[in-house]
Design a protein around this motif. Sequence first.
Motif, PDB file in Angstrom:
ATOM      1  N   LYS A  87       0.144 -11.584  -5.137  1.00  0.00           N
ATOM      2  CA  LYS A  87      -0.984 -11.538  -6.813  1.00  0.00           C
ATOM      3  C   LYS A  87      -2.171 -10.844  -6.528  1.00  0.00           C
ATOM      4  CE  LYS A  87       0.578 -16.701  -7.401  1.00  0.00           C
ATOM      5  NZ  LYS A  87       0.239 -17.918  -7.841  1.00  0.00           N
ATOM      6  N   GLU A  88      -2.775 -11.035  -5.363  1.00  0.00           N
ATOM      7  CA  GLU A  88      -4.731 -10.226  -5.372  1.00  0.00           C
ATOM      8  C   GLU A  88      -4.287  -8.694  -5.236  1.00  0.00           C
ATOM      9  OE1 GLU A  88      -5.267 -11.570  -1.146  1.00  0.00           O
ATOM     10  OE2 GLU A  88      -5.694 -13.628  -1.358  1.00  0.00           O
ATOM     11  N   PHE A  89      -2.975  -8.465  -4.997  1.00  0.00           N
ATOM     12  CA  PHE A  89      -3.108  -6.892  -4.905  1.00  0.00           C
ATOM     13  C   PHE A  89      -2.566  -6.475  -6.658  1.00  0.00           C
ATOM     14  CE2 PHE A  89      -0.676  -2.407  -5.159  1.00  0.00           C
ATOM     15  CZ  PHE A  89      -0.920  -2.251  -3.520  1.00  0.00           C
ATOM     16  N   ALA A  90      -1.626  -7.227  -6.963  1.00  0.00           N
ATOM     17  CA  ALA A  90      -1.526  -7.132  -8.207  1.00  0.00           C
ATOM     18  C   ALA A  90      -2.873  -7.250  -9.412  1.00  0.00           C
ATOM     19  CB  ALA A  90      -0.552  -7.363  -8.990  1.00  0.00           C
ATOM     20  N   GLN A  91      -3.377  -7.784  -8.872  1.00  0.00           N
ATOM     21  CA  GLN A  91      -4.886  -7.566  -9.681  1.00  0.00           C
ATOM     22  C   GLN A  91      -5.718  -6.229 -10.315  1.00  0.00           C
ATOM     23  OE1 GLN A  91      -7.785 -10.906  -8.091  1.00  0.00           O
ATOM     24  NE2 GLN A  91      -6.553 -12.551  -8.609  1.00  0.00           N
ATOM     25  N   THR A  92      -5.736  -5.565  -8.850  1.00  0.00           N
ATOM     26  CA  THR A  92      -6.047  -4.198  -8.845  1.00  0.00           C
ATOM     27  C   THR A  92      -5.211  -3.213  -9.047  1.00  0.00           C
ATOM     28  OG1 THR A  92      -6.355  -4.413  -6.491  1.00  0.00           O
ATOM     29  CG2 THR A  92      -8.367  -4.959  -7.577  1.00  0.00           C
ATOM     30  N   HIS A  93      -4.419  -3.421  -9.002  1.00  0.00           N
ATOM     31  CA  HIS A  93      -2.474  -2.829 -10.093  1.00  0.00           C
ATOM     32  C   HIS A  93      -1.628  -3.101 -10.432  1.00  0.00           C
ATOM     33  CE1 HIS A  93      -4.316  -1.833  -4.709  1.00  0.00           C
ATOM     34  NE2 HIS A  93      -3.805  -0.521  -5.231  1.00  0.00           N
ATOM     35  N   PRO A  94      -2.188  -2.805 -11.363  1.00  0.00           N
ATOM     36  CA  PRO A  94      -1.509  -3.779 -12.563  1.00  0.00           C
ATOM     37  C   PRO A  94       0.186  -3.078 -12.715  1.00  0.00           C
ATOM     38  CG  PRO A  94      -2.980  -1.889 -13.325  1.00  0.00           C
ATOM     39  CD  PRO A  94      -3.008  -2.140 -12.175  1.00  0.00           C
ATOM     40  N   LYS A  95       0.751  -2.565 -12.079  1.00  0.00           N
ATOM     41  CA  LYS A  95       1.840  -1.609 -11.886  1.00  0.00           C
ATOM     42  C   LYS A  95       2.584  -2.790 -11.275  1.00  0.00           C
ATOM     43  CE  LYS A  95       1.223   2.594 -13.280  1.00  0.00           C
ATOM     44  NZ  LYS A  95       1.347   4.444 -12.576  1.00  0.00           N
ATOM     45  N   PHE A  96       1.943  -3.677 -10.687  1.00  0.00           N
ATOM     46  CA  PHE A  96       2.956  -4.513  -9.506  1.00  0.00           C
ATOM     47  C   PHE A  96       2.585  -6.087 -10.205  1.00  0.00           C
ATOM     48  CE2 PHE A  96       1.541  -1.073  -7.037  1.00  0.00           C
ATOM     49  CZ  PHE A  96       2.801  -1.366  -5.817  1.00  0.00           C
ATOM     50  N   ARG A  97       3.764  -6.436 -10.402  1.00  0.00           N
ATOM     51  CA  ARG A  97       3.821  -8.369 -10.157  1.00  0.00           C
ATOM     52  C   ARG A  97       4.336  -9.061  -9.612  1.00  0.00           C
ATOM     53  NH1 ARG A  97       8.302  -9.302 -14.917  1.00  0.00           N
ATOM     54  NH2 ARG A  97      10.002  -8.327 -13.963  1.00  0.00           N
ATOM     55  N   LEU A  98       4.574 -10.183  -9.356  1.00  0.00           N
ATOM     56  CA  LEU A  98       5.082 -11.106  -8.911  1.00  0.00           C
ATOM     57  C   LEU A  98       6.135 -12.043  -9.233  1.00  0.00           C
ATOM     58  CD1 LEU A  98       5.609 -13.303  -6.003  1.00  0.00           C
ATOM     59  CD2 LEU A  98       3.381 -14.229  -6.649  1.00  0.00           C
ATOM     60  N   ILE A  99       7.388 -11.976  -8.915  1.00  0.00           N
ATOM     61  CA  ILE A  99       7.735 -13.458  -9.518  1.00  0.00           C
ATOM     62  C   ILE A  99       7.792 -14.023  -8.021  1.00  0.00           C
ATOM     63  CG2 ILE A  99      10.123 -14.051  -9.999  1.00  0.00           C
ATOM     64  CD1 ILE A  99      10.916 -11.657 -11.438  1.00  0.00           C
ATOM     65  N   ALA A 136       0.752  -1.366  -0.180  1.00  0.00           N
ATOM     66  CA  ALA A 136      -0.325  -0.113  -0.059  1.00  0.00           C
ATOM     67  C   ALA A 136       0.808   1.236   0.138  1.00  0.00           C
ATOM     68  CB  ALA A 136      -0.970   0.387   1.235  1.00  0.00           C
ATOM     69  N   ARG A 137       2.364   0.929   0.417  1.00  0.00           N
ATOM     70  CA  ARG A 137       2.009   2.123   1.002  1.00  0.00           C
ATOM     71  C   ARG A 137       3.510   2.304  -0.368  1.00  0.00           C
ATOM     72  NH1 ARG A 137       3.547   7.488   1.085  1.00  0.00           N
ATOM     73  NH2 ARG A 137       5.936   7.899   1.294  1.00  0.00           N
ATOM     74  N   LEU A 138       4.239   1.468  -1.117  1.00  0.00           N
ATOM     75  CA  LEU A 138       4.814   1.637  -2.529  1.00  0.00           C
ATOM     76  C   LEU A 138       3.837   2.121  -3.219  1.00  0.00           C
ATOM     77  CD1 LEU A 138       6.119  -1.983  -2.658  1.00  0.00           C
ATOM     78  CD2 LEU A 138       7.284   0.260  -2.125  1.00  0.00           C
ATOM     79  N   HIS A 139       2.751   1.716  -3.103  1.00  0.00           N
ATOM     80  CA  HIS A 139       1.737   2.454  -4.889  1.00  0.00           C
ATOM     81  C   HIS A 139       1.726   4.064  -4.708  1.00  0.00           C
ATOM     82  CE1 HIS A 139      -2.453   3.156  -5.572  1.00  0.00           C
ATOM     83  NE2 HIS A 139      -1.734   2.691  -7.224  1.00  0.00           N
ATOM     84  N   GLU A 140       1.157   4.355  -2.920  1.00  0.00           N
ATOM     85  CA  GLU A 140       1.039   5.341  -2.463  1.00  0.00           C
ATOM     86  C   GLU A 140       1.947   6.531  -3.010  1.00  0.00           C
ATOM     87  OE1 GLU A 140      -0.389   7.525   1.686  1.00  0.00           O
ATOM     88  OE2 GLU A 140       0.688   5.829   1.514  1.00  0.00           O
ATOM     89  N   TYR A 141       2.930   6.052  -2.737  1.00  0.00           N
ATOM     90  CA  TYR A 141       4.352   6.592  -3.278  1.00  0.00           C
ATOM     91  C   TYR A 141       4.330   7.257  -4.039  1.00  0.00           C
ATOM     92  CZ  TYR A 141       8.205   9.171  -2.880  1.00  0.00           C
ATOM     93  OH  TYR A 141       9.551   9.921  -3.976  1.00  0.00           O
ATOM     94  N   TYR A 142       4.552   6.214  -5.222  1.00  0.00           N
ATOM     95  CA  TYR A 142       4.967   6.212  -6.618  1.00  0.00           C
ATOM     96  C   TYR A 142       3.832   6.837  -7.209  1.00  0.00           C
ATOM     97  CZ  TYR A 142       9.303   3.957  -5.320  1.00  0.00           C
ATOM     98  OH  TYR A 142      10.832   4.185  -4.595  1.00  0.00           O
ATOM     99  N   GLU A 143       2.269   6.427  -7.169  1.00  0.00           N
ATOM    100  CA  GLU A 143       1.553   7.166  -8.013  1.00  0.00           C
ATOM    101  C   GLU A 143       1.280   8.718  -7.828  1.00  0.00           C
ATOM    102  OE1 GLU A 143      -0.856   6.422  -9.236  1.00  0.00           O
ATOM    103  OE2 GLU A 143       0.181   4.283  -9.693  1.00  0.00           O
ATOM    104  N   ALA A 144       2.336   8.982  -7.397  1.00  0.00           N
ATOM    105  CA  ALA A 144       2.283  10.619  -6.326  1.00  0.00           C
ATOM    106  C   ALA A 144       3.151  11.133  -7.819  1.00  0.00           C
ATOM    107  CB  ALA A 144       2.251  10.675  -5.104  1.00  0.00           C
ATOM    108  N   GLN A 145       4.230  10.894  -7.526  1.00  0.00           N
ATOM    109  CA  GLN A 145       5.888  10.931  -8.739  1.00  0.00           C
ATOM    110  C   GLN A 145       5.048  11.434  -9.716  1.00  0.00           C
ATOM    111  OE1 GLN A 145       7.914  11.411  -6.374  1.00  0.00           O
ATOM    112  NE2 GLN A 145       6.252  10.662  -5.015  1.00  0.00           N
ATOM    113  N   PRO A 146       6.328  11.833 -10.357  1.00  0.00           N
ATOM    114  CA  PRO A 146       5.640  12.640 -11.797  1.00  0.00           C
ATOM    115  C   PRO A 146       6.471  11.531 -12.945  1.00  0.00           C
ATOM    116  CG  PRO A 146       7.953  13.589 -11.517  1.00  0.00           C
ATOM    117  CD  PRO A 146       7.384  13.009 -10.006  1.00  0.00           C
TER     118      PRO A 146
END
Length: 247
Positions: A53-65, A22-32
Amino acid sequence: MPHLSVVVPAYNEEERLPRTLARLHEYYEAQPYPYDVTVVSDGSQDRTGQLVKEFAQTHPKFRLIEYMPNHGKGFAVRTGMLAATGDLILFCDADLATPQEETEKLLPHMTAGADIAIGSRPLRESKLEKHQPFLREMFGRMANLAVQLLAVRGIHDTQCGFKLFTRKAAHDIFGRCKLDEFGFDFECLMIAQDLGYRIDEVPIRWLDQEGSKVVLMRDGPRALRDLVKIRAAGRKRRLATNDSRQE
């Protein structure tokens, strides 16, 4: 604006991951600048992979290896760094001990010509808002002294889990790294120096987080063993590419 890829190694991090993602998404979404985040689950036996996997379903900039079994943090970071495609590639620890906004302190160094910018806790301008337990901190200082004497001269903090690379430097360096455990930090910086890359140390904010995966009596001797091994290997063997770097 350069595209930033963020690599987060994770082993059994189900307790921390919801807050971290959640923090990674919040922070980087606010960057240019554009960004993406790759979480590398290093043989986790809990819900680490499922949470990503669950987070990436609604946040496409995230992925899992993910892979099995557990190989070690060095293997996880190496896997993520070599898979990342951003112009700049940052790896950071899942506990976010270095707050994500410290990214903005590293970026100007890249613009100024650095190939690598690393967070450094011992610098005078750094702010350690919550210190490690006394024994762990003393061990860290002694270990870093050994690293400076035997491997990476001129670097005050090799072990901070907040390092930014150009894509070229990241792929060039991690394509040669071979250590799978915690010694990978000084190995990658030693190889970077061998290759002539510019490394800038940057003062940061840092807060110790509970739940470290480092066990001093186990991982300390291993790291010392690895340090001696890569020093003895010589430059030619250190710079040999690692054909077994990924599964």
